[in-house]
Design a protein around this motif. Structure first.
Motif, PDB file in Angstrom:
ATOM      1  N   UNK A  47       1.146  -0.885  -0.458  1.00 32.53           N
ATOM      2  CA  UNK A  47      -0.560   0.417   0.039  1.00 32.53           C
ATOM      3  C   UNK A  47       0.666   1.620   0.102  1.00 32.53           C
ATOM      4  N   UNK A  48       0.550   2.410  -0.612  1.00 34.73           N
ATOM      5  CA  UNK A  48       1.310   3.320  -0.556  1.00 34.73           C
ATOM      6  C   UNK A  48       0.458   4.495  -0.697  1.00 34.73           C
ATOM      7  N   UNK A  49       0.927   5.386   0.578  1.00 33.50           N
ATOM      8  CA  UNK A  49       0.766   6.527   0.265  1.00 33.50           C
ATOM      9  C   UNK A  49       1.658   7.822   0.386  1.00 33.50           C
ATOM     10  N   UNK A  50       1.678   9.295  -0.175  1.00 33.23           N
ATOM     11  CA  UNK A  50       2.488   9.944   0.210  1.00 33.23           C
ATOM     12  C   UNK A  50       3.915  10.042   0.762  1.00 33.23           C
ATOM     13  N   UNK A  51       3.403   9.597   1.597  1.00 25.84           N
ATOM     14  CA  UNK A  51       5.159  10.053   2.639  1.00 25.84           C
ATOM     15  C   UNK A  51       5.848   8.567   3.492  1.00 25.84           C
ATOM     16  N   UNK A  52       4.615   6.970   2.886  1.00 26.13           N
ATOM     17  CA  UNK A  52       5.201   6.198   2.870  1.00 26.13           C
ATOM     18  C   UNK A  52       4.615   4.832   2.849  1.00 26.13           C
ATOM     19  N   UNK A  53       5.198   4.286   2.206  1.00 24.93           N
ATOM     20  CA  UNK A  53       5.051   2.402   2.366  1.00 24.93           C
ATOM     21  C   UNK A  53       4.404   1.230   3.153  1.00 24.93           C
ATOM     22  N   UNK A  54       3.406   0.358   2.857  1.00 21.94           N
ATOM     23  CA  UNK A  54       3.152  -0.227   3.848  1.00 21.94           C
ATOM     24  C   UNK A  54       3.258  -1.397   3.390  1.00 21.94           C
ATOM     25  N   UNK A  55       3.827  -2.882   3.143  1.00 23.45           N
ATOM     26  CA  UNK A  55       4.536  -3.640   3.230  1.00 23.45           C
ATOM     27  C   UNK A  55       3.419  -4.962   3.854  1.00 23.45           C
ATOM     28  N   UNK A  56       2.580  -5.880   3.550  1.00 24.18           N
ATOM     29  CA  UNK A  56       2.518  -6.044   4.568  1.00 24.18           C
ATOM     30  C   UNK A  56       2.248  -7.564   3.712  1.00 24.18           C
ATOM     31  N   UNK A  57       3.032  -9.081   4.976  1.00 27.07           N
ATOM     32  CA  UNK A  57       2.816 -10.571   4.163  1.00 27.07           C
ATOM     33  C   UNK A  57       1.446 -10.922   4.797  1.00 27.07           C
ATOM     34  N   UNK A  58       0.932 -12.545   4.316  1.00 24.68           N
ATOM     35  CA  UNK A  58      -0.134 -12.833   4.548  1.00 24.68           C
ATOM     36  C   UNK A  58      -0.032 -14.248   4.664  1.00 24.68           C
ATOM     37  N   UNK A  59      -0.067 -15.508   5.812  1.00 21.57           N
ATOM     38  CA  UNK A  59       0.364 -16.333   5.912  1.00 21.57           C
ATOM     39  C   UNK A  59      -0.823 -16.689   6.668  1.00 21.57           C
ATOM     40  N   UNK A  60      -0.779 -18.534   6.110  1.00 20.38           N
ATOM     41  CA  UNK A  60      -1.479 -19.619   6.465  1.00 20.38           C
ATOM     42  C   UNK A  60      -1.288 -20.216   7.275  1.00 20.38           C
ATOM     43  N   UNK A  61      -1.845 -19.714   8.587  1.00 28.12           N
ATOM     44  CA  UNK A  61      -1.607 -21.301   9.136  1.00 28.12           C
ATOM     45  C   UNK A  61      -2.461 -21.988  10.178  1.00 28.12           C
ATOM     46  N   UNK A  62      -2.709 -22.754   9.239  1.00 24.84           N
ATOM     47  CA  UNK A  62      -3.779 -24.087   9.640  1.00 24.84           C
ATOM     48  C   UNK A  62      -4.535 -23.641   9.293  1.00 24.84           C
ATOM     49  N   UNK A  63      -6.309 -23.539   9.504  1.00 21.43           N
ATOM     50  CA  UNK A  63      -7.206 -23.042   9.498  1.00 21.43           C
ATOM     51  C   UNK A  63      -7.395 -21.122   9.691  1.00 21.43           C
ATOM     52  N   UNK A  64      -5.840 -20.949  10.477  1.00 21.68           N
ATOM     53  CA  UNK A  64      -6.269 -19.166  10.642  1.00 21.68           C
ATOM     54  C   UNK A  64      -5.024 -18.531  10.202  1.00 21.68           C
ATOM     55  N   UNK A  65      -4.744 -17.703   9.997  1.00 23.76           N
ATOM     56  CA  UNK A  65      -4.433 -16.104   9.005  1.00 23.76           C
ATOM     57  C   UNK A  65      -3.147 -15.190   9.931  1.00 23.76           C
ATOM     58  N   UNK A  66      -1.926 -14.573   9.350  1.00 20.48           N
ATOM     59  CA  UNK A  66      -1.295 -14.309  10.264  1.00 20.48           C
ATOM     60  C   UNK A  66      -1.128 -13.028   9.856  1.00 20.48           C
ATOM     61  N   UNK A  67      -0.806 -11.636  10.082  1.00 17.42           N
ATOM     62  CA  UNK A  67      -0.735 -10.488   8.955  1.00 17.42           C
ATOM     63  C   UNK A  67       0.838 -10.074   9.374  1.00 17.42           C
ATOM     64  N   UNK A  68       2.230  -9.912   8.710  1.00  9.99           N
ATOM     65  CA  UNK A  68       3.304  -9.526   9.271  1.00  9.99           C
ATOM     66  C   UNK A  68       3.304  -7.871   8.644  1.00  9.99           C
ATOM     67  N   UNK A  69       3.999  -6.972   8.987  1.00  8.89           N
ATOM     68  CA  UNK A  69       4.011  -5.825   7.738  1.00  8.89           C
ATOM     69  C   UNK A  69       4.926  -4.832   8.115  1.00  8.89           C
ATOM     70  N   UNK A  70       5.504  -4.049   7.810  1.00 10.90           N
ATOM     71  CA  UNK A  70       6.684  -3.018   7.624  1.00 10.90           C
ATOM     72  C   UNK A  70       6.179  -1.728   6.692  1.00 10.90           C
ATOM     73  N   UNK A  71       6.577  -0.445   7.920  1.00 16.06           N
ATOM     74  CA  UNK A  71       5.646   0.250   7.385  1.00 16.06           C
ATOM     75  C   UNK A  71       7.054   1.588   7.014  1.00 16.06           C
TER      76      UNK A  71
END
Length: 144
Positions: free
Chosen positions: A57-81
């Motif tokens: 995701x992009x904004x004028x002053x930052x970029x947000x990277x998001x990784x979505x992972x599957x862990x069994x039937x659930x999900x996890x998010x990790x991100x970097x601003x």
């Protein structure tokens, strides 16, 4: 003959659709989806979390990277601003669901993470203590 029947399908998407049309975010900055990469499935040897997608995701002053992972039937998010101007301190990231919001602190290196998310719609809000005239920036809704 026109008959109506009760809807027996899954209504989780309805709440997300209503949230997407909520106008309360109009005063926030917007970080639209700029890129999405879905890796080819690979054989998993260690049965660790499987990377489902990488979003940017992009904004004028930052970029947000998001990784979505599957862990069994659930999900996890990790991100970097990643900010152009580090003088604006990061405070928190809110992970918004149609039924609740989870808050996470952003580390000094710009990273954050959330585990044990049920599959479904999500939107992220990056909240700043002081950021010009906006106090927060919101992403588009996406599905984990």
């Amino acid at each position: 003959m026109n008959q109506r029947s009760a809807h027996t399908g899954d209504l989780r998407g309805r709440a997300a659709a209503l949230a997407a049309f909520d106008r309360s975010d109009d005063r926030r900055g917007h970080a639209p989806l700029a890129a999405e990469h879905r890796p080819d499935p690979e054989p998993v040897r260690d049965r660790g979390p499987e990377l489902l997608t990488h979003l940017r995701f992009d904004h004028d002053v930052f970029t947000l990277d998001v990784w979505v992972r599957a862990e069994g039937g659930m999900r996890s998010l990790s991100g970097q601003v990643v900010e152009e101007d580090p003088d604006y301190p990061r405070a928190r990231v809110q992970v918004r669901r149609p039924d609740r919001t989870l808050g996470r602190r952003v580390a000094l290196d710009g990273s954050f993470g959330v585990t044990d998310l049920a599959p479904g719609p999500v939107s992220l809000v990056v909240e700043y203590r002081e950021y010009r005239h906006d106090s927060s920036i919101v992403t588009d809704w996406f599905t984990v």
